[in-house]
Structures are given as structure tokens and as C-alpha cells.
Design an enzyme around this catalytic site. Structure first.
Site: not given
Length: 215
Positions: A205-206
Site C-alpha cells: 500500500h501507499l
């Protein structure tokens, strides 16, 4: 009438939650000349993200209601910004133990296949060419961070069912850069926290959020 279990109440709370929107975009929407403070009017991307995020906040889908945070610029040439967010420290999910930078994905630990449907705001899809009327089959989910650091705090997730560990890929890096270019706000930030550097979930994820201060 009995109040019901927490699970019952949660299901009732999600019953009318809007479904995530497909957000299709083209390269000609990128703001390539850059943005400066205080920023222009919200872009289409900003409006969709912030509108859906605020709706989820009003529905109580976060672990706490984000209030104005005590904020100060620290002395020194770096002008570092400090914020006090007590609730994130006390109410967020316990971070997973990290033993290696190449730690494999563990389906027994919390991961993003377990998020509630109402937490998903948008599905990002890029149209691959001006001639094509079809968006790319690949998509990235924009999901609320239930323990937000700031307004509009979201996670950018490549298809969660792929079960990828938190090791940055070129494909997700491109998505993060494109998200920045879709925003008209200079305070929209995208970042990656790796294993061993504050990542609390080993699932790719970011982070993205709006911070109304120059850095």
C-alpha cells in the site's frame, strides 16, 4: 428492543454506505506544470476523494473523529512540522511484528482483504490511450485509513487479493505519482513506509493525505 451486538450495529451502519466509484482518468488530466500555495480549486480527483472521505467520517467508519490537530513548525533550517495526534497513538490497530525487510505476506495477520466494503472510496482506472473507450483492467483501490493522520488520509491498494507484501513495485510507484499529478492541491502528499520503517501492515500500500502546510 435489545441494542444488538456490536457486529449487528456495524452491519446496520454499513447498510446504506455508497458503493465505491470507478474513477477513470486520462493522462491529459495530469497537472504537469505543478501547483503552488495556496493551491487552485479542487480537481475532479480532489473532489471525489475528499467528498467520499468526509461522508465516511460522518458515518463513523473511522476509529476516531479527526479534530484540528495541535501543529507547530520546529525551529531550525529544515522547518520540520510536528503534530500531536493522541488518538492515533492510542486507538490504532497494533502494528504487526517485523522481522525482515523481505518478510512474506502472512494471511493469518490483519490484511486488506479484511477491510469493510464501506471503507473503499474509489477504484482508480487509467485509460490507456485517447483512442480507447475502455479503461485499463488493472485498478487500484482508494481506501480510508481508519486511524487517520490528517484530512483525506487514504491508502492506495493494488488489487488486495494478490496478497503482495509491503515491497514497493514500479507499478504502484507509477500510481502514486499519477495520484499526485491528478491533485490540484500542493498539500496532497503520497508516501511509502517500508517494513522496518513504520509500516504496520505487511500488505502492499501507499499512503495519501492532505497536509495544509508547506514542507
Amino acid at each position: 428492543m435489545a441494542a444488538g451486538t456490536g457486529e449487528d450495529q456495524e452491519q446496520l451502519g454499513l447498510r446504506d454506505t455508497p458503493q465505491p466509484k470507478d474513477f477513470e482518468y486520462r493522462e491529459d488530466e495530469f497537472i504537469l506544470e505543478g501547483v503552488s500555495w495556496p493551491g487552485a480549486a479542487l480537481s475532479r480527483f480532489d473532489r471525489e476523494l475528499l467528498g467520499a472521505w468526509q461522508e465516511r467520517m460522518e458515518r463513523g467508519l473511522f476509529r476516531y473523529r479527526l479534530a484540528e490537530l495541535p501543529t507547530r513548525v520546529l525551529p531550525g533550517t529544515m522547518r520540520l512540522l510536528a503534530q500531536l495526534n493522541v488518538q492515533r497513538g492510542t486507538e490504532r490497530r497494533r502494528p504487526q511484528a517485523v522481522h525482515s525487510l523481505t518478510q512474506p505476506f502472512d494471511p493469518q495477520q490483519f490484511n486488506f482483504t479484511q477491510i469493510r466494503p464501506g471503507e473503499v472510496l474509489l477504484r482508480l482506472r487509467r485509460r490507456t490511450s485517447a483512442e480507447s473507450d475502455r479503461a485499463s483492467a488493472d485498478h487500484v483501490l482508494v481506501v480510508i485509513n481508519v486511524s487517520p493522520l490528517e484530512r483525506g488520509h487514504v491508502l492506495l491498494l493494488p488489487e488486495p487479493s494478490l496478497c503482495l507484501p509491503q515491497i514497493l513495485t514500479p507499478e504502484l510507484l507509477r500510481v502514486g505519482l499519477e495520484a499526485v499529478l491528478l491533485s490540484a492541491q500542493p498539500g496532497f502528499r503520497v508516501g511509502f513506509n517500508s517494513l522496518g520503517a513504520s509500516a504496520s501492515v505487511n500488505h502492499l500500500h501507499l499512503h495519501g493525505f492532505y497536509l495544509a502546510h508547506p514542507l
